[in-house]
Scaffold this motif. Structure first.
Motif, PDB file in Angstrom:
ATOM      1  N   GLY A  21       1.998  13.941 -14.807  1.00  0.00           N
ATOM      2  CA  GLY A  21       0.933  14.814 -15.283  1.00  0.00           C
ATOM      3  C   GLY A  21       1.195  16.293 -15.071  1.00  0.00           C
ATOM      4  O   GLY A  21       0.553  17.136 -15.687  1.00  0.00           O
ATOM      5  N   THR A  22       2.156  16.626 -14.202  1.00  0.00           N
ATOM      6  CA  THR A  22       2.435  18.039 -13.904  1.00  0.00           C
ATOM      7  C   THR A  22       3.881  18.406 -14.198  1.00  0.00           C
ATOM      8  O   THR A  22       4.422  19.338 -13.614  1.00  0.00           O
ATOM      9  N   ASP A  81       0.821  -1.203   0.000  1.00  0.00           N
ATOM     10  CA  ASP A  81       0.000   0.000   0.000  1.00  0.00           C
ATOM     11  C   ASP A  81       0.865   1.268   0.000  1.00  0.00           C
ATOM     12  O   ASP A  81       0.497   2.284  -0.584  1.00  0.00           O
ATOM     13  N   ASN A  82       2.054   1.208   0.621  1.00  0.00           N
ATOM     14  CA  ASN A  82       2.989   2.330   0.550  1.00  0.00           C
ATOM     15  C   ASN A  82       3.512   2.504  -0.872  1.00  0.00           C
ATOM     16  O   ASN A  82       3.654   3.619  -1.369  1.00  0.00           O
ATOM     17  N   TRP A  83       3.806   1.383  -1.513  1.00  0.00           N
ATOM     18  CA  TRP A  83       4.292   1.392  -2.890  1.00  0.00           C
ATOM     19  C   TRP A  83       3.243   1.978  -3.832  1.00  0.00           C
ATOM     20  O   TRP A  83       3.565   2.722  -4.755  1.00  0.00           O
ATOM     21  N   ALA A  84       1.972   1.675  -3.594  1.00  0.00           N
ATOM     22  CA  ALA A  84       0.898   2.229  -4.420  1.00  0.00           C
ATOM     23  C   ALA A  84       0.849   3.755  -4.279  1.00  0.00           C
ATOM     24  O   ALA A  84       0.609   4.467  -5.263  1.00  0.00           O
ATOM     25  N   ALA A  85       1.098   4.269  -3.081  1.00  0.00           N
ATOM     26  CA  ALA A  85       1.117   5.726  -2.877  1.00  0.00           C
ATOM     27  C   ALA A  85       2.287   6.365  -3.618  1.00  0.00           C
ATOM     28  O   ALA A  85       2.149   7.451  -4.192  1.00  0.00           O
ATOM     29  N   VAL A  86       3.441   5.697  -3.644  1.00  0.00           N
ATOM     30  CA  VAL A  86       4.599   6.221  -4.380  1.00  0.00           C
ATOM     31  C   VAL A  86       4.316   6.206  -5.879  1.00  0.00           C
ATOM     32  O   VAL A  86       4.647   7.158  -6.597  1.00  0.00           O
ATOM     33  N   LYS A  87       3.696   5.143  -6.366  1.00  0.00           N
ATOM     34  CA  LYS A  87       3.368   5.084  -7.795  1.00  0.00           C
ATOM     35  C   LYS A  87       2.374   6.169  -8.176  1.00  0.00           C
ATOM     36  O   LYS A  87       2.477   6.761  -9.249  1.00  0.00           O
ATOM     37  N   ARG A  88       1.426   6.460  -7.301  1.00  0.00           N
ATOM     38  CA  ARG A  88       0.481   7.551  -7.583  1.00  0.00           C
ATOM     39  C   ARG A  88       1.220   8.886  -7.629  1.00  0.00           C
ATOM     40  O   ARG A  88       0.929   9.734  -8.465  1.00  0.00           O
ATOM     41  N   LEU A  89       2.184   9.073  -6.747  1.00  0.00           N
ATOM     42  CA  LEU A  89       2.997  10.289  -6.766  1.00  0.00           C
ATOM     43  C   LEU A  89       3.753  10.405  -8.089  1.00  0.00           C
ATOM     44  O   LEU A  89       3.820  11.489  -8.684  1.00  0.00           O
ATOM     45  N   LEU A  90       4.299   9.310  -8.560  1.00  0.00           N
ATOM     46  CA  LEU A  90       4.991   9.323  -9.856  1.00  0.00           C
ATOM     47  C   LEU A  90       4.034   9.669 -10.996  1.00  0.00           C
ATOM     48  O   LEU A  90       4.395  10.406 -11.920  1.00  0.00           O
TER      49      LEU A  90
END
Length: 110
Positions: A79-80, A65-74
């Motif tokens: 996108g920005t 679940d921590n890894w999923a948060a990092v992937k969302r950050l990437l």
């Protein structure tokens, strides 16, 4: 992540990560490497500062679940990528910096 779909938000709404997570462990070296590499971006894009601090808490024992948060950050960064801070040259007048912050430390599980 080069071909990932970009997103416009840093984190999922109401995301609560905890050190007591029961999800599967991920490669700690890869997790630390990516989070460490992203730390320099905080200077150019301070909007990721809170998320970087949040995911950095789990570098010792990173889970899925921590890894999923990092992937969302990437995905957010992809996108920005054309956004950032610009300090325009002025005619000698003072530069005024205005910052807004919204923090929910009371919602921190740990």
């Amino acid at each position: 992540m080069a071909e990932c779909k970009p997103c416009i938000t840093l984190m999922e709404e109401w995301l609560k990560l905890t050190k007591a997570s029961t999800t599967v462990k991920v490669d700690a070296t890869l997790y630390r490497s990516i989070v460490g590499s992203l730390r320099y971006l905080v200077h150019m894009t301070p909007d990721i500062a809170f998320t970087m601090g949040y995911v950095s808490r789990f570098m010792e024992d990173s889970k899925e679940d921590n890894w999923a948060a990092v992937k969302r950050l990437l995905r957010y960064i992809k996108g920005t990528v054309d956004q950032g801070i610009v300090f325009p040259k002025t005619d000698g007048s003072r530069l005024q910096l205005t910052v807004f912050s919204d923090v929910d430390m009371a919602g921190d599980i740990d």
